[in-house]
Design a protein around this motif. Structure first.
Motif, PDB file in Angstrom:
ATOM      1  N   MET A 190      95.507  32.131  23.280  1.00  0.00           N
ATOM      2  CA  MET A 190      95.390  33.371  23.787  1.00  0.00           C
ATOM      3  C   MET A 190      96.728  34.449  23.712  1.00  0.00           C
ATOM      4  N   LEU A 191      96.545  35.556  23.693  1.00  0.00           N
ATOM      5  CA  LEU A 191      97.564  36.466  23.340  1.00  0.00           C
ATOM      6  C   LEU A 191      97.114  37.729  24.230  1.00  0.00           C
ATOM      7  N   SER A 192      98.461  38.237  25.157  1.00  0.00           N
ATOM      8  CA  SER A 192      98.309  39.495  25.918  1.00  0.00           C
ATOM      9  C   SER A 192      99.036  40.477  25.216  1.00  0.00           C
ATOM     10  N   ILE A 193      98.527  41.917  25.226  1.00  0.00           N
ATOM     11  CA  ILE A 193      99.259  42.919  24.991  1.00  0.00           C
ATOM     12  C   ILE A 193      98.815  44.134  25.813  1.00  0.00           C
ATOM     13  N   SER A 194      99.593  45.007  25.526  1.00  0.00           N
ATOM     14  CA  SER A 194      99.246  46.304  26.384  1.00  0.00           C
ATOM     15  C   SER A 194      99.583  47.323  25.791  1.00  0.00           C
ATOM     16  N   ALA A 195      98.905  48.615  26.000  1.00  0.00           N
ATOM     17  CA  ALA A 195      98.504  49.920  25.026  1.00  0.00           C
ATOM     18  C   ALA A 195     100.089  50.730  25.535  1.00  0.00           C
ATOM     19  N   HIS A 196     100.608  50.818  26.468  1.00  0.00           N
ATOM     20  CA  HIS A 196     101.683  51.891  26.960  1.00  0.00           C
ATOM     21  C   HIS A 196     102.887  51.358  26.350  1.00  0.00           C
ATOM     22  N   LYS A 197     103.088  50.057  25.720  1.00  0.00           N
ATOM     23  CA  LYS A 197     104.340  49.853  25.009  1.00  0.00           C
ATOM     24  C   LYS A 197     104.391  50.305  23.660  1.00  0.00           C
ATOM     25  N   ILE A 198     103.086  50.653  23.188  1.00  0.00           N
ATOM     26  CA  ILE A 198     103.207  51.195  21.729  1.00  0.00           C
ATOM     27  C   ILE A 198     102.843  52.538  21.513  1.00  0.00           C
ATOM     28  N   GLY A 199     102.898  53.430  22.819  1.00  0.00           N
ATOM     29  CA  GLY A 199     102.552  54.546  22.769  1.00  0.00           C
ATOM     30  C   GLY A 199     101.182  54.953  23.106  1.00  0.00           C
ATOM     31  N   GLY A 200     100.430  54.136  23.576  1.00  0.00           N
ATOM     32  CA  GLY A 200      99.097  54.311  23.933  1.00  0.00           C
ATOM     33  C   GLY A 200      99.209  54.742  25.769  1.00  0.00           C
ATOM     34  N   PRO A 201      98.032  54.810  26.415  1.00  0.00           N
ATOM     35  CA  PRO A 201      98.041  55.185  27.811  1.00  0.00           C
ATOM     36  C   PRO A 201      98.463  54.080  28.745  1.00  0.00           C
ATOM     37  N   THR A 202      98.777  54.147  30.021  1.00  0.00           N
ATOM     38  CA  THR A 202      98.768  53.202  30.843  1.00  0.00           C
ATOM     39  C   THR A 202      97.777  52.753  31.412  1.00  0.00           C
TER      40      THR A 202
END
Length: 372
Positions: A190-202
């Motif tokens: 399992m791998l967690s990722i987030s958009a706002h760290k790469i220039g996506g929205p929060t």
């Protein structure tokens, strides 16, 4: 006009907290905002909305070397972490002592894996804990630390997990876009990722899961995301996430420039102030991250002084409701109190320039001289 364009006098070097939204993400979001399509609806507007989500799922999966069906969209990295930790239904959970609060607070009963003085996971201690842990067991570690940038020995973790038949969850929120990730070849469950760290929205992220993994949902209801995460999808956010992932996949040259800027900053500060220190500077670190110790001035005071100078930096993690407190990461590394109390985090990104770094250096030296 974006936020930073409105604040051109501000030097923003807090990318590990959040990154400016990419133009591609903004366009993708604007294209769907206001449209009345629910992805669960069977009519044409619903199908169009569903297509937006599946396109984003494809963009994200291609970026991290996964299949589309591995991607579960969530409200962010925190929810992705909690889904992995709570949904795996493991009897024992082992986490590193430097994890993000999203992991530490979700499973306070978990056994803690020690780290070295330079913030690297102690694989021998993990092996001892695995021998003692009742099965089934889940190991949860971050790929790269958000405060120091230290990259963790993920391959060593997955090898040990295989030896002891344990599951592995990796918080890759900071690693995404900064390190190459191939989920299918990683040995990670399992791998967690987030958009706002790469220039996506929060407000949008994802949990990537192995094909045959049995995961219990923590949010139930309409059965969205193949029954693993119910609730009407954040259509605009997911569209922005996909567009940011695709744009980020094309920025290899930008990453090289970021490393050069970070190294230039560190070399200059250490040359001019030998008493300064870069935490874990001998370890493999994210190319954008510098945890820098300033003699004679606490991190909280430094952050305020830099802010007055028009420079945005951070004292440790920036996901704790605006609180400035002693870093649990640096404490876990058993560093002296002065280093813990006087270290700030500087994290560069694709919009930074050499002029920004020169202003940062000038401000750092002025603040240091004024306090010493």
């Amino acid at each position: 006009m974006n936020f930073l364009e409105k604040n051109k006098k501000i030097v923003y070097v807090d990318y590990n907290a959040t990154a400016p939204i990419r133009p591609e993400a903004k366009v993708a979001m604007m294209d769907v905002l206001g449209n009345p399509g629910n992805p669960s609806s069977v009519h044409s507007m619903g199908r169009q909305a569903k297509n937006v989500i599946e396109r984003a799922r494809s963009q994200v999966s291609e970026f991290i070397g996964a299949r589309q069906e591995n991607v579960i969209f969530t409200s962010g990295g925190t929810e992705a972490d909690i889904l992995a930790l709570k949904g795996s239904s493991c009897l024992s959970i082992l986490i590193s002592s430097i994890e993000h609060d999203a992991v530490l607070e979700a499973v306070p009963e978990a056994s803690r894996i020690m780290v070295s003085h330079s913030g690297v996971l102690d694989l021998e201690h993990l092996k001892v804990l695995l021998k003692e842990a009742p099965k089934p067991t889940l190991i949860s570690v971050m790929w790269a630390n958000n405060e120091t940038g230290v990259i963790q020995p993920i391959e060593g973790v997955t090898n040990l997990a295989s030896d002891f038949d344990a599951l592995v969850h990796v918080d890759a929120v900071q690693a995404l876009g900064k390190l190459p990730i191939n989920f299918l070849n990683s040995g990670i469950d399992m791998l967690s990722i987030s958009a706002h760290k790469i220039g996506g929205p929060t407000g949008v992220g994802a949990l990537i899961i192995r094909d045959d993994l049995n995961l219990k949902p923590i949010i139930v209801g309409g059965g969205q995301e193949r029954g693993r995460r119910s609730g009407t999808e954040n259509l605009a956010g997911i569209a922005g996430f996909g567009a940011a992932a695709e744009a980020c996949s094309k920025q290899e040259d930008a990453n090289k420039k970021i490393v050069q800027l970070r190294d230039y900053f560190e070399k200059t500060i250490l040359a001019k102030v030998p008493r300064a220190k870069i935490i874990a500077h001998k370890e493999k670190r994210l190319g954008n991250t510098s945890a820098v110790f300033m003699p004679g001035l606490t991190a909280e005071t430094q952050v305020m002084a830099f802010d007055l100078a028009g420079i945005a930096v951070s004292a440790g993690a920036a996901c704790s409701s605006g609180k400035v407190r002693q870093s649990h990461v640096l404490k876990a590394m058993n560093l002296p109190d002065e280093l813990i109390n006087n270290t700030i985090r500087i994290s560069f990104g694709w919009q930074n320039s050499e002029e920004d770094v020169n202003r940062l250096i000038e401000a750092w030296l002025r603040i240091y001289q004024d306090s010493n």
